[in-house]
Structure formats: structure tokens, C-alpha cells
Enzyme design. Structure first.
Site, PDB file in Angstrom:
ATOM      1  N   VAL A 203       0.879  -1.186   0.000  1.00  0.00           N
ATOM      2  CA  VAL A 203       0.000   0.000   0.000  1.00  0.00           C
ATOM      3  C   VAL A 203       0.907   1.224   0.000  1.00  0.00           C
ATOM      4  CG1 VAL A 203      -1.813   1.263   1.232  1.00  0.00           C
ATOM      5  CG2 VAL A 203      -1.635  -1.212   1.531  1.00  0.00           C
ATOM      6  N   HIS A 204       0.737   2.136  -0.940  1.00  0.00           N
ATOM      7  CA  HIS A 204       1.500   3.379  -0.857  1.00  0.00           C
ATOM      8  C   HIS A 204       0.835   4.562  -1.531  1.00  0.00           C
ATOM      9  CE1 HIS A 204       2.715   2.383  -4.970  1.00  0.00           C
ATOM     10  NE2 HIS A 204       3.099   3.631  -5.090  1.00  0.00           N
ATOM     11  N   ARG A 205      -0.230   4.329  -2.293  1.00  0.00           N
ATOM     12  CA  ARG A 205      -0.825   5.415  -3.065  1.00  0.00           C
ATOM     13  C   ARG A 205      -1.377   6.513  -2.169  1.00  0.00           C
ATOM     14  NH1 ARG A 205       0.144   5.616  -8.563  1.00  0.00           N
ATOM     15  NH2 ARG A 205       0.554   3.480  -9.168  1.00  0.00           N
ATOM     16  N   ARG A 236       6.443   5.929   2.856  1.00  0.00           N
ATOM     17  CA  ARG A 236       5.319   6.863   2.967  1.00  0.00           C
ATOM     18  C   ARG A 236       4.234   6.297   3.886  1.00  0.00           C
ATOM     19  NH1 ARG A 236       3.369  10.043  -1.278  1.00  0.00           N
ATOM     20  NH2 ARG A 236       1.405  10.963  -0.693  1.00  0.00           N
TER      21      ARG A 236
END
Ligand code: UD1
Ligand code: UDP
Length: 355
Positions: A203-205, A236
Site C-alpha cells: 500500500v502506498h498510493r 510513505r
């Protein structure tokens, strides 16, 4: 001919590796500028070592910041660098702020721009990547499209000149890495994982990490899956998690970002992939590993065929249902026969079609 490759973020190192190699094989002088968008060793250096990418000729050291700060710093530092390098062509990759900055500077210096992975659209203009793609495509004279959908997307925006259906250079990089990873990666042993015995999650968006409620919903869902989840966490996301107080369950294994070979090995043996990454969605598809995508739309619509990839957004029920319903790994998707995408791209650049 002197070709300047501009990179900065993790997926760009992977895409640039075969393209730069193919250009060098044709005898071109290949220069590389690294903007410094990604700088941790596990987000940058490891890819150079594993993929044998020559060290950048120039590192701009831009680092992190808001979109405006980061992009402005890149633009400011790229201008004198491109002026001095005097390239015949600038190659840009994907849809990051590094892509946008290089497109803007090269176009204003009237240096031809070749965009690798042109024409992708999510049709969601709130996405930073969509903003970057649209600008980069409209400033590029050579557009290397990975899919027919991408060619159609460009045509719908009036871009037909300089468009090449080159195939997907990531498919080429991934196929090579998948073969190597079977031999070179020991990650399954190190993490004590068994074949098809875990879910692999990334997950990074921004749409997931900038919205604390949404991020918490997704991560809490990982805790409820009832099977091991291997979760290489993007820096992030690590920062965003600090603000939401999420505690992984004992079955969720949070690990550092992985090098490419270990990541591909983890993908190959996962029972299911859960991701909001563009690259990881495609890689699961090519490997035949079922994927549940943590987004509301995807640019890679081809992966949705036959239910191989399911869009679940941040809806806990859809995520759980997708993971439970995932069937066995299917046959790998074979790349189209013929010349490799990187060689096609190098050949097009060599023809100097912009003159
Ligand atoms: C960027 C791209 C995204 C791409 C992703 C690949 C943009 C707008 N986004 O997102 O399209 O999918 O790269 O991974 O260009 N950080 C570190 N160490 C690093 C790099 C980043 O700690 O080496 C942290 C910093 O706190 C930074 C944050 O991660 O603020 C986000 O990094 P940034 O490059 O701005 O965006 P990504 O989320 O990585
Ligand atoms: N990747 C990796 N290690 C990780 C996570 C991803 O090597 O820990 C690779 C992944 O296999 C894919 C690429 O990085 O090739 C995707 O990058 P990312 O998800 O950061 O960005 P996106 O593709 O969404 O732009």
C-alpha cells in the site's frame, strides 16, 4: 547519439534498466540523471546493484517534499544539467514527479522527449500520477505505449503522431527477474514462508495513505484475513501509520521495502496479492497470481479480464471476499512474441523520428 535517461523513483529504475541497456547496445552514449526522489538504499541503491544499472552521471539530491516543492526543485536543478548534457533525446518513465519535471524542462529546452509507458489513464484527475501522465504525454514527441488501450487513450486526446505500440518494458524486466529470483532469492526461507501460504500486500498510493480513515480500514482488514500477510511497507505508509495507531495482528508481517529479486520471489509464491501499486498489479497478472486491488479504478484494465484482478477499493467486505474467493495460481501470461520492448524503443529512438 547522446540519450539522457531521467529517473528518480523505484519503478523507474526497473523500467530504465532494459531501455538503457538496449540503447547502449546500439552504440549510443547513455547518460543518466537521478533526481533523488527516492533515496533510501532499499528504495534506490538496491535496484542499481541487482539490475546492474550504471551509477547515475548526476544525482540531483532533491529528496522529499510537497508536490510543488519537490517538482520545483527538480525543475530548477534539471535545467542547467540538461543544458550542459546537450542530449539528442531525453527518456522519461511512468508518471512520477520526476517524470513531470524532466518532461517540462526538456520540452522548454526543445529537446525531444520519449515517454516510456505513455497513454495510461485512470480518468481520475485527483491522482497526482494522472496529472503527471497527462502533462508528460502532451509534451513528448515519442510515446511508447505498453498496450492498445494506451494508444486509444492518446488518440482520444488528439495525440497520434509519434505513438508507438512498443509493448511493456516492465514485462520484460519482470520476466528476467522472475527467472533469476527462483535461483538467487532466499527470502522465502528467511521469512519462513511456504508456497501459496501467504498473502502479499503493498500500500502506498496517496489516495490510501493521505486518508487516515481509509488507510486504517484497509490495514485493519489485513488483521482480519485469518492467514499470514507479508507486508513490505513503503516509507510513505510507515509515516502515515504512525498517525493512525494501527497495530498489526500476529499474522501480519510488516517488513522493510524489498529489493526487486526478493519482491518478485514473494509475488511468485503468494496465494493472493493485495496492492494499490500499478507495477505489482501487472506483475501478479503476468505470474497468474490472483490480485485484489486496493483502488477504485485501474489504468491496467487488461488485468481485470477473467477476474484475475478485482477492484476492491478500501471496502473491507470486498477485500475479504476477494481474498477468500481467489482461486489457484493460473498459467503465466506469456509476453507477445517478437522483438523485446526495450529493443523496439531503442530502435525508434535511433531512427530520430523527431527530425
Ligand atoms: C512516488 C510516486 C508514485 C509511485 C511511487 C513508487 C509521485 C507523485 N508519486 O510516490 O507515483 O507509485 O513513487 O514507489 O511521484 N520516503 C522515504 N525514503 C525514500 C523515499 C520516500 O522515507 O527513499 C518517504 C518520504 O517521507 C516521502 C514519502 O516517502 O515524503 C513519499 O515519497 P514520494 O517520492 O514523494 O512519493 P511516493 O509515495 O514514493
Ligand atoms: N517493488 C519492490 N519492492 C517492494 C515493493 C515493490 O521491488 O518492496 C517493485 C514491484 O515489484 C514493482 C515496482 O516496485 O516492480 C512497483 O513500484 P511501486 O509499487 O513503488 O510503484 P507503482 O508501480 O505503483 O508506481
Amino acid at each position: 547519439m547522446r540519450v539522457l535517461s531521467v529517473v528518480g523513483a523505484r519503478p523507474q529504475f526497473i523500467k530504465a534498466a532494459p531501455v538503457q541497456r538496449a540503447l547502449a547496445a546500439l552504440g549510443h552514449e547513455v547518460m543518466q540523471i537521478h533526481t533523488g526522489q527516492h533515496y533510501d538504499d532499499n528504495m534506490s541503491g538496491v535496484f542499481y546493484r541487482e539490475l546492474g544499472i550504471p551509477e547515475p552521471d548526476l544525482h540531483l539530491g532533491v529528496g522529499s517534499g510537497s508536490h510543488a516543492q519537490q517538482t520545483a526543485a527538480m525543475i530548477e536543478r534539471l535545467e542547467p544539467a540538461i543544458r550542459e548534457a546537450r542530449p539528442d533525446c531525453v527518456v522519461i518513465y511512468g508518471d512520477t514527479n520526476s517524470t513531470l519535471a524532466a518532461a517540462v524542462v526538456a520540452a522548454k529546452l526543445v529537446v525531444p522527449v520519449a515517454h516510456v509507458e505513455a497513454g495510461l489513464r485512470s480518468f481520475n484527475r485527483a491522482m497526482p500520477e494522472e496529472q503527471n501522465r497527462v502533462v508528460a504525454d502532451h509534451l513528448s514527441g515519442i510515446l511508447f505505449c505498453p498496450t492498445e488501450t494506451a494508444v486509444r487513450n492518446l488518440a482520444a486526446e488528439g495525440i497520434t503522431a509519434g505513438v508507438h505500440l512498443s509493448g511493456d518494458v516492465m514485462a520484460e524486466a519482470h520476466a528476467e527477474a522472475a527467472t533469476r529470483a527462483q535461483v538467487e532469492s532466499t527470502v522465502l526461507d528467511r521469512l519462513q514462508l511456504s508456497e501459496q501460504g501467504y498473502v502479499l500486500a503493498t500500500v502506498h498510493r496517496a489516495e490510501n495513505t493521505n486518508d487516515p480513515a481509509r488507510l486504517k480500514r484497509i490495514l485493519e482488514t489485513f488483521n482480519t484475513l485469518g492467514e499470514p500477510v507479508v507486508f513490505p511497507m513503503h516509507p510513505r505508509t510507515r509515516q502515515a501509520v504512525e498517525g493512525i495507531g494501527w497495530v498489526p495482528s500476529p499474522q501480519v508481517m510488516v517488513i522493510e521495502p524489498q529489493g526487486y529479486l526478493d519482491m518478485v520471489r514473494l509475488e511468485t509464491s503468494a496465494r493472493v496479492v493485495l496492492t494499490d501499486s500499478g507495477g505489482v498489479q501487472k506483475e501478479a497478472y503476468w505470474l497468474g497470481v490472483p490480485c485484489v486491488t486496493l483502488r477504485d479504478e485501474t489504468e491496467w484494465v487488461e488485468t481485470l479480464a477473467d477476474g484475475r484482478n478485482l477492484l476492491a477499493g478500501s471496502d473491507a467486505q470486498k477485500i475479504v471476499a476477494g481474498v477468500r474467493a481467489a482461486g489457484p495460481t493460473t498459467a503465466r501470461v506469456q509476453p507477445p512474441e517478437g522483438e523485446l520492448p526495450s529493443r523496439r524503443m531503442a530502435a525508434v529512438i535511433t531512427e530520430k523520428p523527431w527530425i
